[in-house]
Design a protein around this motif. Structure first.
Motif, PDB file in Angstrom:
ATOM      1  N   PRO A   1       0.734  -1.300  -0.105  1.00  0.00           N
ATOM      2  CA  PRO A   1       0.039   0.036   0.047  1.00  0.00           C
ATOM      3  C   PRO A   1       0.776   1.356   0.148  1.00  0.00           C
ATOM      4  N   VAL A   2       2.143   1.272  -0.069  1.00  0.00           N
ATOM      5  CA  VAL A   2       2.958   2.352   0.068  1.00  0.00           C
ATOM      6  C   VAL A   2       2.499   3.208  -1.379  1.00  0.00           C
ATOM      7  N   PRO A   3       2.557   4.535  -1.280  1.00  0.00           N
ATOM      8  CA  PRO A   3       2.110   5.092  -2.677  1.00  0.00           C
ATOM      9  C   PRO A   3       3.004   4.923  -4.086  1.00  0.00           C
ATOM     10  N   ASP A   4       2.163   4.788  -4.784  1.00  0.00           N
ATOM     11  CA  ASP A   4       2.810   4.083  -6.228  1.00  0.00           C
ATOM     12  C   ASP A   4       4.032   4.988  -6.770  1.00  0.00           C
ATOM     13  N   TRP A   5       3.934   6.099  -6.558  1.00  0.00           N
ATOM     14  CA  TRP A   5       4.826   7.167  -6.958  1.00  0.00           C
ATOM     15  C   TRP A   5       6.315   6.945  -6.205  1.00  0.00           C
ATOM     16  N   ILE A   6       6.147   6.284  -5.058  1.00  0.00           N
ATOM     17  CA  ILE A   6       7.515   6.115  -4.342  1.00  0.00           C
ATOM     18  C   ILE A   6       8.014   4.854  -4.855  1.00  0.00           C
TER      19      ILE A   6
ATOM     20  N   PHE B   1       4.496  11.793   4.332  1.00  0.00           N
ATOM     21  CA  PHE B   1       3.909  11.689   5.529  1.00  0.00           C
ATOM     22  C   PHE B   1       2.594  12.808   5.217  1.00  0.00           C
ATOM     23  N   ALA B   2       2.979  13.642   4.175  1.00  0.00           N
ATOM     24  CA  ALA B   2       1.644  14.634   3.678  1.00  0.00           C
ATOM     25  C   ALA B   2       0.331  13.744   3.164  1.00  0.00           C
ATOM     26  N   TRP B   3       0.668  12.640   2.567  1.00  0.00           N
ATOM     27  CA  TRP B   3      -0.437  11.709   2.059  1.00  0.00           C
ATOM     28  C   TRP B   3      -0.766  10.531   2.895  1.00  0.00           C
ATOM     29  N   VAL B   4       0.175  10.045   3.366  1.00  0.00           N
ATOM     30  CA  VAL B   4       0.089   8.564   3.805  1.00  0.00           C
ATOM     31  C   VAL B   4      -0.766   8.655   5.357  1.00  0.00           C
ATOM     32  N   ASN B   5      -1.746   7.768   5.657  1.00  0.00           N
ATOM     33  CA  ASN B   5      -2.461   7.919   6.923  1.00  0.00           C
ATOM     34  C   ASN B   5      -3.098   9.225   7.048  1.00  0.00           C
ATOM     35  N   THR B   6      -3.452   9.717   6.076  1.00  0.00           N
ATOM     36  CA  THR B   6      -4.508  11.022   6.361  1.00  0.00           C
ATOM     37  C   THR B   6      -6.018  10.644   6.229  1.00  0.00           C
ATOM     38  N   GLU B   7      -6.829  11.589   6.170  1.00  0.00           N
ATOM     39  CA  GLU B   7      -8.330  11.429   6.070  1.00  0.00           C
ATOM     40  C   GLU B   7      -8.671  10.656   4.623  1.00  0.00           C
ATOM     41  N   ALA B   8      -7.712  10.641   3.699  1.00  0.00           N
ATOM     42  CA  ALA B   8      -7.997  10.351   2.383  1.00  0.00           C
ATOM     43  C   ALA B   8      -7.728   8.699   2.323  1.00  0.00           C
ATOM     44  N   ASP B   9      -6.974   8.219   3.346  1.00  0.00           N
ATOM     45  CA  ASP B   9      -6.705   6.916   3.615  1.00  0.00           C
ATOM     46  C   ASP B   9      -7.656   6.317   4.267  1.00  0.00           C
ATOM     47  N   ARG B  10      -8.546   6.917   5.022  1.00  0.00           N
ATOM     48  CA  ARG B  10      -9.314   6.394   6.097  1.00  0.00           C
ATOM     49  C   ARG B  10     -10.291   5.545   5.514  1.00  0.00           C
ATOM     50  N   ILE B  11     -10.595   4.162   6.063  1.00  0.00           N
ATOM     51  CA  ILE B  11     -11.492   3.291   5.655  1.00  0.00           C
ATOM     52  C   ILE B  11     -12.410   3.013   6.836  1.00  0.00           C
ATOM     53  N   GLU B  12     -13.712   3.303   6.360  1.00  0.00           N
ATOM     54  CA  GLU B  12     -14.761   2.963   7.514  1.00  0.00           C
ATOM     55  C   GLU B  12     -14.859   1.686   8.103  1.00  0.00           C
ATOM     56  N   GLY B  13     -14.791   1.332   9.234  1.00  0.00           N
ATOM     57  CA  GLY B  13     -14.795   0.090   9.874  1.00  0.00           C
ATOM     58  C   GLY B  13     -13.592  -0.484  10.413  1.00  0.00           C
ATOM     59  N   VAL B  14     -12.696   0.168  10.111  1.00  0.00           N
ATOM     60  CA  VAL B  14     -11.187   0.014  10.684  1.00  0.00           C
ATOM     61  C   VAL B  14     -10.975   0.624  12.012  1.00  0.00           C
ATOM     62  N   THR B  15     -10.887  -0.611  13.140  1.00  0.00           N
ATOM     63  CA  THR B  15     -10.925  -0.079  14.640  1.00  0.00           C
ATOM     64  C   THR B  15      -9.454  -0.425  15.109  1.00  0.00           C
ATOM     65  N   PRO B  16      -9.266   0.391  16.251  1.00  0.00           N
ATOM     66  CA  PRO B  16      -7.890   0.054  16.837  1.00  0.00           C
ATOM     67  C   PRO B  16      -8.122  -1.488  17.488  1.00  0.00           C
ATOM     68  N   TYR B  17      -6.821  -1.932  18.142  1.00  0.00           N
ATOM     69  CA  TYR B  17      -6.916  -3.119  18.704  1.00  0.00           C
ATOM     70  C   TYR B  17      -7.664  -3.111  20.062  1.00  0.00           C
TER      71      TYR B  17
END
Lengths: 471, 291
Positions: free
Chosen positions: A259-264, B29-45
């Motif tokens: 799942p790491v971004p494709d461009w990287i 870090f600007a893109w990964v694990n941001t709101e855009a990545d969020r998936i409904e239903g994924v919960t903490p352990y």
């Protein structure tokens, strides 16, 4: 008689300890290879494959690899700068801390204190020890260079200085974590970010620990051994700067299709291919330095180790970029091909240079000739054969298993279950045990030869050095 | 010039190292694990699952098992839906691994019933005879430390209840491990989406096969079914098969699509041919058993 002021005592100590940790690494390697073929050889909780494998890798990289780097560079820096090392006390402290760190790492890993991040498994208190250790080494090397008597810095010093900076950045960033207790912490990064940081670290640990310093050693020991200078200074400059620039982009080739971004991933793939150029720049520089000197391959056991070492480096830096291509990675990744690749680098390239460095150093730091050249030759062949059996058998295993994982029936179903593919691995895993045992036999002969040289070797013809360190 | 100036060389080397570092390591870090990545239903352990995860780390399970399914046809067929970034936001550290000595575990959650995992962790070879996975039966003797687990949950900032922590009393490493394995990859409803649908008429291609031919298919049963239904269909984790009397089509459908809620995985990745062989083998044997 300026030689007498050099501190060779510290070089001797690091040579000794690196060999001890090297033996530990290889021995644990043979043990875990046996656990792979027979699960009854796991003795829980401490001596299971999952806990022993990091002991093997970390003893190899940090104990053996970095141990020899410390030994070789404390020698090289004094010779190239024509001054003794900046601080003997700091060097002595560093030796103690080095052994304390490696010991603490082995013990805590067996106790199950681990972060799970590959080649960086040790928990945060040991990270702190490693940082102090590296700072001590860095200060000593840089201060020695600053007060040097030779204005021009030779290639070997560039590589070491780049590695000093590189390791510091990589290690600090990747060890960021929030402690829960003295023995447990959670990574400062989560999920995909953590993966990306880890493999930025992981691949560049290869660059800054297992490549740059060893190229520095190669560039020093090869001309010293053959008696002729390096072929091209300009080539070494180009190769140096492009190598340290390009390496940092390539970490995500360990994460293709994740799942790491494709461009990287794409950048990592592109830069991995480009890395062939600087890598082979050094390989060619090594080969072309042998112009007119190839007869030394027959006459001088040291040249054999160095040239085979750089040959393995060349093969490694061709195979690596091939694996970094998406399509090939899709096929081969996660199979035994991968450890086969790594071990060509570690048993072939890195260790061949380690062996050559120590063989070269012994007469100069102890004032005694090598005890037995035939034994060194035997060591060379056992190393070569052991490594080739190791890697070739697992390359075959990797291709076989990848083929079986991908095989599909005409109705679109999978041909083999996972277990049907795994059981096919056993013969190759046995071959790996064999390769490892042969390699270890060579290592034992090497250590015996070094021990006997120190005890009974003929005094060197020209006693240019004292054996008591600094006057 | 830099060859004579060590400080300059150090500065230039740092710059060279930082370019790739900034672009490929810091910028994401600007893109990964941001709101855009969020998936409904994924919960903490939960507390128990997180402790299981820490045991997984402690014993280096990641040295042999990966936890990421790549978007490649054979891989999705073998393990399930490919992994998505948003599924890993609570993973500190990530556990994707780098070597599959054993199978990938990213989609393991919900594949088997708990009983399967207890038996398998206790003695993997009792279920998969040729595996090289070591026994982890000793997990049952290690009691959990609720106070420590509470501290971990605090550090991670995961929600928990006092009751949840109290429930950890008397539980052991094995319970935690199984709870963790059952959570893996099950936050998104991929199993429903990936459910196999059979279209068209089912025709048993081996309806006329003789006893001898059918008994030759015993290894398919031994490799895929015996671990749960017993080597002689006497049942254990899964129900006894002797005496059951489904017709060919129903039995084929059960094996091929699985019973998602009942803990029976789908065996569609064996292919229709092997599933028909299994169907005939089981039906023939059932007839014998019921005589």
């Amino acid at each position: 008689m300026e030689n007498q002021t050099y501190n060779y005592a510290i070089v001797r100590s690091f040579v000794t300890w690196s060999m001890i940790w090297g033996l530990v690494a290889v021995l644990v390697g043979v043990i875990v290879s046996l656990q792979m073929v027979n699960p009854d050889l796991n003795f829980p909780p401490y001596l299971t494959f999952g806990r022993l494998r990091p002991v093997h890798t970390n003893a190899g990289i940090y104990g053996w690899g970095i141990g020899v780097i410390f030994a070789a560079f404390y020698y090289i820096v004094q010779r190239l700068c024509k001054v003794p090392i900046w601080s003997d006390k700091l060097a002595k402290f560093q030796l103690w801390l080095f052994n304390a760190t490696i010991t603490a790492s082995a013990v805590t890993l067996l106790l199950g204190y681990t972060t799970s991040k590959e080649y960086h498994e040790m928990e945060w208190p040991i990270d702190v020890m490693v940082v102090i250790l590296w700072v001590a080494f860095s200060i000593n090397i840089i201060m020695t260079i600053l007060k040097r008597k030779e204005e021009q810095m030779y290639i070997s010093l560039w590589y070491m200085m780049a590695a000093i900076v590189g390791v510091a950045i990589l290690y600090l960033v990747n060890s960021a974590a929030v402690p829960v207790s003295f023995f447990k912490s959670y990574s400062a990064y989560a999920g995909t970010n953590d993966a990306n940081v880890q493999w930025w670290f992981g691949h560049n640990a290869v660059a800054m620990v297992l490549t740059a310093p060893f190229l520095g050693m190669f560039y020093y020991f090869l001309p010293k051994t053959t008696g002729v200078p390096i072929f091209s200074h300009r080539l070494s400059i180009t190769a140096f700067w492009s190598l340290i620039f390009m390496y940092l982009w390539t970490g995500a080739h360990h994460l293709l299709w994740t799942p790491v971004p494709d461009w990287i991933q794409t950048l990592a793939m592109g830069f991995s291919i480009m890395l062939i150029a600087p890598s082979w720049g050094s390989v060619f520089n090594g080969y072309l330095s042998m112009n007119g000197q190839w007869h030394q391959m027959r006459e001088n056991y040291l040249v054999k180790f160095l040239i085979l070492g750089i040959t393995f480096y060349g093969l490694q830096t061709l195979q690596g970029p091939m694996q970094a291509i998406r399509t090939f990675s899709a096929f081969i990744h996660y199979t035994d091909w991968v450890p086969a690749h790594i071990h060509m680098g570690t048993m072939g390239w890195v260790s061949m240079i380690c062996f050559a460095s120590i063989y070269y150093l012994i007469p100069r730091i102890y004032g005694r000739e090598l005890y037995s050249i035939p034994l060194a030759d035997l060591h060379f062949w056992l190393t070569l054969v052991g490594q080739l059996i190791w890697s070739i058998s697992l390359w075959i295993a990797g291709v076989l298993q990848a083929g079986m994982w991908n095989a599909m029936n005409s109705d679109g179903s999978l041909t083999y279950t996972f277990m049907e593919t795994m059981v096919e691995m056993y013969p190759y895993w046995w071959a790996r045990v064999l390769g490892g045992v042969i390699y270890m036999a060579g290592l034992v002969i090497f250590i015996y030869n070094i021990y006997m040289s120190v005890k009974k070797g003929e005094p060197t013809a020209v006693p240019t050095i004292t054996t008591e360190g600094r006057a | 010039m830099w060859e004579k100036k060590p400080i300059l060389l150090l500065v230039l080397a740092t710059c060279a190292i930082m370019v790739g570092t900034i672009v490929t390591m810091i910028l994401p870090f600007a893109w990964v694990n941001t709101e855009a990545d969020r998936i409904e239903g994924v919960t903490p352990y939960t507390a128990l699952q997180q402790e299981g995860r820490d045991i997984y780390i402690r014993d280096g399970c990641n040295n042999c098992h990966t936890q990421t399914v790549r978007p490649l046809v054979p891989e999705v067929l073998r393990y399930g839906d490919y992994s998505k970034s948003g599924e890993f936001v609570y993973d500190r550290p990530f556990l994707w691994g780098s070597k599959r000595t054993g199978p990938d575990l990213a989609r393991l959650g919900g594949k088997y019933p708990d009983a399967w995992h207890y038996k398998h962790m206790e003695s993997p070879r009792s279920m998969v005879p040729k595996t090289n996975m070591p026994d982890y039966g000793w997990y049952s003797n290690n009691l959990l430390d609720p106070q420590m687990i509470q501290r971990k949950m605090e550090t991670l900032g995961f929600p928990y209840t006092a009751e949840e922590i109290k429930d950890l009393e008397g539980k052991n490493d094995m319970d935690a491990m199984v709870a963790y394995l059952q959570k893996l990859g099950s936050d998104i409803p991929w199993r429903d989406a990936a459910e196999t649908t059979i279209v068209g008429d089912l025709v048993n291609p081996y309806a006329d096969a003789n006893q001898e031919t059918i008994s030759g298919w015993a290894p398919i049963y031994a490799d895929n079914c015996a671990a749960c239904h017993g080597p002689n269909m006497e049942g254990e984790i899964g129900p006894e098969l002797i005496g059951e009397d489904y017709d060919d089509e129903i039995l084929f459908t059960i094996i091929y699509t699985g019973i998602t809620d009942g803990g029976m995985p789908s065996f569609s990745n064996l292919g229709t041919d092997k599933v028909w062989k299994l169907t005939n083998y089981i039906r023939t044997y059932q007839a014998e058993g019921s005589q």
